[in-house]
Design an enzyme around this catalytic site. Structure first.
Site, short mmCIF file in Angstrom:
data_model
loop_
_atom_site.label_atom_id
_atom_site.label_comp_id
_atom_site.label_asym_id
_atom_site.label_seq_id
_atom_site.Cartn_x
_atom_site.Cartn_y
_atom_site.Cartn_z
CG HIS A 99 -1.73 -1.26 1.34
ND1 HIS A 99 -2.71 -1.60 0.43
CD2 HIS A 99 -1.68 -2.27 2.23
CE1 HIS A 99 -3.24 -2.76 0.77
NE2 HIS A 99 -2.63 -3.19 1.86
NE ARG A 282 -5.70 -6.76 -5.72
CZ ARG A 282 -6.42 -5.65 -5.86
NH1 ARG A 282 -6.10 -4.79 -6.81
NH2 ARG A 282 -7.44 -5.42 -5.06
#
Length: 412
Positions: A99, A282
């Protein structure tokens, strides 16, 4: 002080028993239930329950942001609850992900807005302009990959499972066993053409089978590679798993995942608190969008053992806090053994969510209410202090609040 009704989220990797059992519903459920959300996320806000019925927590906050959040939190976070509390129940691995920091999120969000990428588009990396640090606290034995392992130890692992096609990559890290070497090896692996992956991975899996059969030193890591390789054949994330710390958390143990930490949750049930954001980059183990250049932009290649948090005792007996540098949230655990009944006073210093995981408690303020296993309560900033008393059996609740100190990570 009002009852809070969470939202159950169904994802394919979820459990058919854990969340339903917590909520007192029949098991197994028809579909996997992966997360119970408690908060004011626009995608699935919780509901506040009172004599008038159910009201979305989003509407409650909009009607009285300072009274519900407190003036400081309302000003700092734009009248928005900055955290989301979850129960996460994983029966299958989640995607490998990281993140962004606050600055990276703001820049990425602005860039994608200028490009006109719809916020619900599958290739959208930054649907909002905020950071997404996370803290996960195990309720059962919980398995995870998190943070880059010490590269010297990783070289030992790679040599233990080396194959002719893997040998050159082992030498790449052995020649530079530091963060730069990890960046170089991870970048090489994550950008390998599919034919190269299809040639390399079967060799690796065969060697891992042998290592497991022989109960080698890295048996747990090899079992993980085999499980991931079976679920995600030909996925570069299977190789990347060799670079990360393989963790087994016991109940009440926690890990903090700041910006840039590459991780993948594998199996188990946990309480998770995170910033109220959807920004996820991702790196594999998923059919969803993987943006390799953007992932490499946010990844932190600092390496070493992943710190395990067990909770720091407060002045009040039974209250323990999991400290982080995240300004969006703070998680505390309040736990009593059988027969203990000492009360704990919770100061009214901001919005709070309480979640009961075991036993039952009585909450005493100007009014009183009970909270039993699976139930949650919303405490507004304008509420007075609340005294929490256990039922006398083993009791455990978690308390979520905004962070006690800010700013901590980079802000605009």
């Amino acid at each position: 002080m009002k009852q809070l009704l969470g939202a159950v989220r169904e994802y394919a990797w979820g459990s058919r028993t854990a969340i339903a059992d917590l909520l007192g519903r029949p098991v197994p459920t028809p579909h996997p239930e992966a997360e119970l959300w408690l908060g004011a996320h626009p995608g699935d806000p919780s509901s506040v329950i009172d004599s008038g019925g159910k009201t979305s927590l989003l509407d409650v906050l909009a009607a009285d942001p300072e009274g519900q959040l407190g003036a400081t939190t309302a000003a700092r976070w734009g009248n928005r609850l900055p955290f989301l509390l979850k129960v996460l129940a994983a029966d299958e691995p989640l995607s490998m992900q990281a993140h962004p920091s606050a600055l990276q999120a703001a820049e990425g969000h602005a860039r994608e807005e200028r490009a006109g990428i719809p916020r619900e588009a599958p290739n959208r990396n930054y649907p909002d302009p905020t950071a997404k640090p996370e803290l996960l606290c195990a309720l059962t034995e919980f398995h995870a990959l998190a943070g880059f392992r010490d590269p010297h130890r990783t070289v030992e692992l790679l040599r233990a499972v080396s194959t002719p096609k893997l040998a050159g990559y082992v030498d790449l890290l052995a020649g530079e066993p530091n963060s730069d070497g990890l960046r170089a090896l991870f970048t090489t692996w994550i950008t390998l053409p599919q034919p190269a992956l299809d040639s390399l991975l079967p060799e690796l899996l065969d060697v891992c089978v042998t290592h497991v059969r022989e109960h080698g030193e890295f048996e747990l890591e090899c079992r993980t590679v085999l499980e991931l390789g079976e679920r995600y054949p030909g996925d570069a994330g299977v190789l990347a798993a060799l670079l990360l710390n393989r963790l087994v958390l016991r109940p009440n143990e926690a890990i903090y995942l700041p910006a840039g930490n590459l991780h993948a949750y594998l199996d188990g049930t946990a309480v998770e608190i995170l910033a109220n954001s959807d920004n996820t980059l991702r790196g594999g183990l998923t059919p969803k969008h993987v943006d390799v250049p953007e992932l490499l932009r946010v990844l932190d290649f600092a390496c070493g053992d992943m710190p395990i948090l067990t909770g720091e005792p407060d002045e009040q007996k039974h209250l323990l806090t999991y400290p982080t540098d995240a300004p969006e949230f703070e998680l505390s655990r309040i736990e009593w053994a059988d027969g203990e009944s000492d009360p704990v006073r919770l100061a009214a210093d901001g919005a709070q969510i309480l979640l009961c995981l075991d036993g039952a408690v009585e909450l005493d303020g100007p009014a009183s209410m009970s909270m039993r296993r699976g139930e949650a309560v919303w405490l507004a900033a304008s509420d007075p202090d609340v005294v929490v008393r256990p039922s006398g059996e083993h009791t455990k609740i978690f308390r979520a609040t905004a962070g006690s100190e800010f700013p901590a990570h980079d802000t605009l």
